[in-house]
Structures are given as structure tokens and as C-alpha cells.
Design an enzyme around this catalytic site. Structure first.
Site, mmCIF file in Angstrom:
data_model
loop_
_atom_site.group_PDB
_atom_site.id
_atom_site.type_symbol
_atom_site.label_atom_id
_atom_site.label_comp_id
_atom_site.label_asym_id
_atom_site.label_seq_id
_atom_site.Cartn_x
_atom_site.Cartn_y
_atom_site.Cartn_z
ATOM 1 N N ASP A 162 -124.473 86.832 -26.812
ATOM 2 C CA ASP A 162 -123.017 86.864 -26.706
ATOM 3 C C ASP A 162 -122.595 86.513 -25.289
ATOM 4 O O ASP A 162 -122.568 87.371 -24.405
ATOM 5 C CB ASP A 162 -122.505 88.260 -27.096
ATOM 6 C CG ASP A 162 -120.985 88.355 -27.000
ATOM 7 O OD1 ASP A 162 -120.327 87.289 -26.881
ATOM 8 O OD2 ASP A 162 -120.462 89.485 -27.064
ATOM 9 N N ARG B 257 -116.536 91.575 -34.653
ATOM 10 C CA ARG B 257 -115.686 91.916 -35.797
ATOM 11 C C ARG B 257 -115.442 90.696 -36.690
ATOM 12 O O ARG B 257 -115.208 90.837 -37.885
ATOM 13 C CB ARG B 257 -114.381 92.545 -35.295
ATOM 14 C CG ARG B 257 -113.586 91.669 -34.386
ATOM 15 C CD ARG B 257 -112.558 92.426 -33.557
ATOM 16 N NE ARG B 257 -113.141 93.058 -32.372
ATOM 17 C CZ ARG B 257 -112.448 93.769 -31.487
ATOM 18 N NH1 ARG B 257 -111.151 93.966 -31.668
ATOM 19 N NH2 ARG B 257 -113.036 94.292 -30.435
ATOM 20 N N LYS C 224 -124.604 93.677 -37.255
ATOM 21 C CA LYS C 224 -124.168 92.575 -36.385
ATOM 22 C C LYS C 224 -125.375 91.881 -35.760
ATOM 23 O O LYS C 224 -126.182 92.510 -35.087
ATOM 24 C CB LYS C 224 -123.246 93.104 -35.280
ATOM 25 C CG LYS C 224 -122.877 92.067 -34.211
ATOM 26 C CD LYS C 224 -121.935 92.643 -33.143
ATOM 27 C CE LYS C 224 -121.708 91.654 -32.005
ATOM 28 N NZ LYS C 224 -120.844 92.210 -30.926
ATOM 29 N N LYS D 235 -117.815 85.781 -20.537
ATOM 30 C CA LYS D 235 -118.068 87.054 -19.857
ATOM 31 C C LYS D 235 -118.391 86.799 -18.388
ATOM 32 O O LYS D 235 -118.899 85.740 -18.038
ATOM 33 C CB LYS D 235 -119.281 87.741 -20.501
ATOM 34 C CG LYS D 235 -119.011 88.361 -21.849
ATOM 35 C CD LYS D 235 -120.238 89.094 -22.361
ATOM 36 C CE LYS D 235 -119.986 89.725 -23.703
ATOM 37 N NZ LYS D 235 -119.007 90.815 -23.673
ATOM 38 N N GLU E 299 -116.060 88.789 -30.940
ATOM 39 C CA GLU E 299 -116.655 87.995 -32.019
ATOM 40 C C GLU E 299 -117.375 88.841 -33.061
ATOM 41 O O GLU E 299 -117.537 88.417 -34.205
ATOM 42 C CB GLU E 299 -117.637 86.970 -31.425
ATOM 43 C CG GLU E 299 -119.068 87.475 -31.178
ATOM 44 C CD GLU E 299 -119.162 88.599 -30.157
ATOM 45 O OE1 GLU E 299 -118.216 88.749 -29.366
ATOM 46 O OE2 GLU E 299 -120.166 89.336 -30.160
HETATM 47 N N1 BES Z 1 -121.028 92.617 -27.624
HETATM 48 C C1 BES Z 1 -119.823 92.976 -26.985
HETATM 49 C C2 BES Z 1 -119.699 94.484 -26.774
HETATM 50 C C3 BES Z 1 -120.526 95.047 -25.665
HETATM 51 C C4 BES Z 1 -120.194 94.848 -24.348
HETATM 52 C C5 BES Z 1 -121.582 95.876 -25.970
HETATM 53 C C6 BES Z 1 -120.957 95.430 -23.348
HETATM 54 C C7 BES Z 1 -122.329 96.461 -24.974
HETATM 55 C C8 BES Z 1 -122.015 96.233 -23.661
HETATM 56 C C9 BES Z 1 -118.632 92.537 -27.821
HETATM 57 O O1 BES Z 1 -118.790 91.358 -28.521
HETATM 58 C C10 BES Z 1 -117.498 92.323 -26.879
HETATM 59 O O2 BES Z 1 -117.608 91.438 -26.081
HETATM 60 N N2 BES Z 1 -116.456 93.138 -26.990
HETATM 61 C C11 BES Z 1 -115.359 93.072 -26.122
HETATM 62 C C12 BES Z 1 -114.105 93.230 -26.935
HETATM 63 C C13 BES Z 1 -112.849 92.906 -26.181
HETATM 64 C C14 BES Z 1 -112.763 91.424 -25.903
HETATM 65 C C15 BES Z 1 -111.662 93.362 -26.998
HETATM 66 C C16 BES Z 1 -115.476 94.174 -25.091
HETATM 67 O O3 BES Z 1 -115.904 95.286 -25.432
HETATM 68 O O4 BES Z 1 -115.185 93.924 -23.925
HETATM 69 ZN ZN ZN Z 2 -120.730 90.876 -29.012
HETATM 70 MN MN MN Z 3 -118.306 89.670 -27.326
#
Ligand code: BES
Ligand code: ZN
Ligand code: MN
Length: 494
Positions: free
Chosen positions: A271, A352, A266, A278, A350
Site C-alpha cells: 500500500d 474498504r 484484506k 503516503k 483503499e
Molecule cells: N493500510 C492503511 C492503514 C494503516 C496505516 C495500517 C498505518 C497500519 C499502519 C490504510 O490503507 C490506510 O492508508 N488508511 C488511511 C485511511 C485514511 C486515508 C482515511 C489511514 O489510516 O491513514
Molecule cells: Zn491499506
Molecule cells: Mn491505504
């Protein structure tokens, strides 16, 4: 750092600093015992007086020990076990590095690879000593006036038995190759999002191609990605001015017909969450959202450096995830390369989306096995913290091999179930599949279930490195994980 090896009488070594182990209960290591007779019982007396207890990680620096030719002697605590646990051994090495650095020592002779470590041979111990030493000496000071490099420049790995010299030399070479790959992964992770963009990652891949004859690189730009019908990857890129890239690295170390191991990383270079923005706290850390990609570039560098006799393909989908007037909106439906339609219910899920197209793309390489590596879910940090990467897959043998590689490298993973009950949580009224499940339950698993819909045709595993790829707080910085795990896995394929 420079690593060499030397076989000599221990008390006759002339070095800035000699490193030896001592145990709890006033027991000396074999090396310390040999040294102590030349030093007239000096070391024993120090243990007896309790100046160092010998707990793992304790250190005591001595100067001008009578009877010895070394300038300084660093005593390092190794605990009370007859055979040291591998993870404790790594901790001892880290404490050694910190003590040498604090004392500003430039050259050291290190005998710690002569210690008995449970279930590990000399080869492993030296590789770990080197990798660990390089890891300690790593600094990221590209944007700082004051560079503050590590003091330690050279280590001699002490060789107790002359017939081990070749084994040690080879282990140094392997340790340094892993360290080089891991340092590259750390550098890329630590670079800010305004420098490390998708095209920067593509350029980095091309730099690797230049360095090694065994590596060939192909980069798809936005137009080529569109031609490939990677609608899921493109949907993430829509909100950003920076164009996406799909980077492929092919490492040819094996025979022509050998099926490759494929690594998919990835590469979200920042992000923000997109329209599902976020919260601002710690959002800077989302520059690390390309650490999966960085681990692929680091691993390929390491194995090219080693000249491993296998074939490996790296596939890196890379983009930013930003809000913008063109950005994908919650509720949008997009067509993935696989033909499955996806309802995007949360633009922050995003990873996935970009991975599913890359996983579809990976099938053309007729892979032996496919492993994707991604900072995919915050839920994984909740489940496993910063110690283990999450591991899921559709093939038990592959999952077992990765678990084993994690144990052996000390870069551990922990398996989570990928049962159909979880998969059933993925239901959309408007498309073939939604990009998130109804609730927050088992977020790491449902994310992997999403990916599994695109990996039916091959043996596949997924490493969620959201917790392990970087450290936060005062120690904030990329770890270079899981490069050690991946390299160990690939070495086990030879
Ligand atoms: N890159 C993030 C995952 C992440 C968050 C890694 C914090 C390390 C620390 C990923 O793209 C994401 O935002 N995932 C979401 C998924 C949710 C919307 C289902 C998450 O984990 O909150
Ligand atoms: Zn991400
Ligand atoms: Mn994300």
C-alpha cells in the site's frame, strides 16, 4: 518443534532441562515442592538466599542439582498469586522459551502446565504452552545466509496424573495446528512485496488446497473480476502492473447444508497510498497490508489441520495500491459490485474499497456470519496501540463471541461503537457514498461505517488489525494475529 507428553516420578525424569515454577515469597509450586524433597531442600535454599525472587518472568538456570536425574533445572518465577492470571501465564511461558533458547538447550521437560491458572483448564494450558513455544521458536530467515534457528527442538509436557495423558495429547495436537496456521500468517506477512503479490497469495491458497482434501480453492483473475463487476476492487488495482486476484477457499468440515462462517481478509500486498501517496517514513511496513488475507489463510490451515466439524469460507480480495498513469485519481467515481457508486476522495483509503466488493461477493455463500479482517486504519493504532484489535459489527451476539474468543486465546480485541451518528459523517455530493469522511475524527469507526453499507443482508463484524498484525522497531515482524482469536471463535461454533 516436537511435543510429547510423559507421566513419571518427577525426580526421576532424565532430560536436558527440567522447567518448574517458583513463587514470590519463597513459595514453591507443587511440582517444585515434590522435586525439592528429592533434592534435599536445595531449591528452598536457593529461594531463601534470594537468587531468584519469583516475579513472573524471572528465571534461574541450575546445573547438577543433587538428588535429581535431570542435567539442568530451570526455575521460573510465577508471581505471588495462588491462581495465575491467564495473560501472566503466557508471559511466564514466553520467559521460559527465551531462557531455554539463550542457554542453547535442545530438549526440555516442562511442568508449567501443572500450575493453577485462573479460570483455565489443563487443555487450555497445554494448548497455550505449545502455541507459545512454537511462536518463540519461529524465525524468518528465508533471505539470510545465516539462519540462526532456535536451539530448542523437543519439549515434553509433564503429565502429573496418568488419566490426563489423552487430554494432553489432544491439546498438543490443537496447539500445534494453531501454531502452524499462525506461522503461515507470519511468513506471508514477512515476505516482501516483490515476492508476496496477489498471484503469490493465490498460489499459496492452491498449496493449501493440495494439502487438505477438505479445502477447495477458486481464483478469479482480472478478467473474471471485471465480469463480476467489482469496480471498487478494480479501481485500486488500476495503478499497478501486478494484476489483482479474488481468492475463495471453501473448507468443508461440517454437513453439506450447514451455513458457513465466512472470513474476508484484506490482501493489499503493498500500500503506497496510490496517487494520495503516503510519506516515505516506514513505508516498507505497508508490505504488511495483506495481513488480513494472511490471517484467513492461516486460520483455514489451522482448522483443516484440526479437522474442525464446521464449514468455513475464506474470501480474499488482493491487489497492490500504486500510483501510475492509469491509477485512480482523487475525485474519481466508481461503481461497486453492490450497485452503490463511490466517490474516491483519497486513494489511500483503499482497503474498504477492495473489502466492499468482497463483502458483496460473500453473500452468495448464504453465510451464518461474516467477519472481515483488515489492516484498515492508522487511527486504530492511535486508539488501541499494539495490544488489541479494533472490533465493530452490526450484530451484538457476534461481537460478544469474538470478544470472548479474544479473551480466551489471549489475542484480544476491543469493541468500538458503530452508531448512526458516525455513519452520518459519510456524505458525498457526487456519488452514493464517499470512501472517506470529512475529517479525521473516529477514523476506525467511519471506515467500519463504510463497510456496513455493504453488509446489510447478514450478521457481520469487522476486525481492524492495523495495530496487532505486526511489530515494529527492533522486533519488526508479523505476529500472526488474529489467527489465535479466529481459530478460538471457530472452535466455539462447533
Ligand atoms: N493500510 C492503511 C492503514 C494503516 C496505516 C495500517 C498505518 C497500519 C499502519 C490504510 O490503507 C490506510 O492508508 N488508511 C488511511 C485511511 C485514511 C486515508 C482515511 C489511514 O489510516 O491513514
Ligand atoms: Zn491499506
Ligand atoms: Mn491505504
Amino acid at each position: 518443534m516436537k511435543f510429547t507428553t510423559k507421566h513419571a516420578e518427577i525426580s526421576q525424569l532424565s532430560t536436558d532441562c527440567l522447567v518448574i515454577g517458583v513463587h514470590e515469597g519463597k513459595r514453591l509450586s507443587t511440582m517444585a515442592e515434590a522435586l525439592d524433597s528429592a533434592a534435599g531442600g536445595f531449591i528452598h535454599a536457593i529461594l531463601k538466599d534470594g537468587d531468584i525472587k519469583g516475579k513472573p518472568g524471572d528465571t534461574l538456570l541450575l546445573r547438577q542439582v543433587p538428588g535429581l536425574t535431570c542435567q539442568r533445572l530451570l526455575l521460573v518465577g510465577c508471581g505471588d498469586e495462588k491462581e495465575i492470571e491467564p495473560n501472566i501465564f503466557s508471559r511466564i511461558l514466553a520467559a521460559t522459551g527465551a531462557a531455554l533458547d539463550k542457554a542453547g538447550i535442545k530438549r526440555a521437560s516442562n511442568t508449567l502446565a501443572t500450575l493453577p491458572v485462573k479460570g483455565r483448564d489443563l487443555d487450555w494450558k497445554v494448548t497455550e504452552l505449545v502455541r507459545n513455544g512454537e511462536h518463540q521458536a519461529y524465525r524468518f530467515s528465508r533471505f539470510k545466509k545465516e539462519r540462526n534457528p532456535a536451539a530448542l527442538r523437543e519439549q515434553t509436557v509433564y503429565c502429573a496424573d496418568k488419566s490426563d495423558l489423552d487430554t494432553i495429547k489432544e491439546a498438543i495436537r490443537i496447539g500445534q495446528a494453531i501454531a502452524t496456521g499462525q506461522a503461515l500468517a507470519r511468513d506471508l506477512g514477512n515476505l516482501p512485496g516483490n515476492v508476496c503479490t496477489p498471484s503469490y497469495l493465490a498460489d499459496e491458497a492452491k498449496r493449501i488446497e493440495k494439502r487438505y482434501d477438505t479445502v477447495k480453492v477458486k481464483v478469479l483473475d482480472k478478467k473474471a473480476i471485471t465480469e463480476q463487476k467489482m469496480g471498487a476492487l478494480l479501481s485500486v488495482a488500476r495503478g499497478s502492473k501486478e494484476e489483482p486476484r479474488l481468492i475463495t477457499l471453501q473448507y468443508h468440515g461440517g454437513n453439506k447444508g450447514d451455513k458457513p462462517q465466512v472470513l474476508v481478509g484484506k490482501g493489499v500486498t503493498f500500500d503506497s497510498g496510490g496517487i494520495s501517496l503516503k510519506p516515505s517514513a516506514a513505508m516498507d511496513e505497508m508490505k504488511y497490508d495483506m495481513c488480513g488475507a494472511a490471517s484467513v489463510l492461516g486460520t483455514i490451515t489451522a482448522i483443516a489441520e484440526m479437522g474442525l466439524p464446521i464449514n468455513v469460507v475464506g474470501v480474499i480480495p488482493s491487489t497492490e495500491n500504486m500510483p501510475g498513469d492509469c491509477a485512480t485519481k482523487p475525485g474519481d467515481v466508481v461503481a461497486s459490485m453492490s450497485g452503490q457508486s463511490i466517490e474516491i476522495l483519497n486513494t489511500d483509503a483503499e482497503g474498504r474499497l477492495i473489502l466492499c466488493d468482497a463483502l458483496t461477493y460473500a453473500a452468495q455463500f448464504k453465510p451464518a456470519r461474516v467477519i472481515d479482517i483488515a489492516t484498515l486504519t492508522g487511527a486504530c493504532v492511535i486508539a488501541l496501540g499494539k495490544h488489541a484489535s479494533g472490533l465493530l459489527g452490526n450484530d451484538d451476539a457476534l461481537v460478544d463471541d469474538l470478544l470472548e474468543a479474544g479473551k480466551l486465546s489471549g489475542d484480544r480485541a476491543w469493541a468500538l461503537p458503530l452508531w448512526t451518528e458516525y455513519d452520518e459523517q459519510l456524505k458525498s455530493n457526487f456519488a452514493d457514498i464517499p470512501n472517506i469522511s470529512g475529517g479525521r475524527d473516529a477514523g476506525t469507526i467511519t471506515a467500519a461505517c463504510f463497510l456496513s453499507r455493504f453488509t446489510k443482508d447478514y450478521h457481520w463484524a469487522h476486525l481492524d488489525i492495523a495495530g496487532t498484525a505486526w511489530l515494529d522497531g527492533a522486533e519488526k515482524g508479523a505476529t500472526g494475529r488474529p489467527v489465535p482469536l479466529l481459530v478460538q471463535y471457530l472452535r466455539s461454533r462447533c
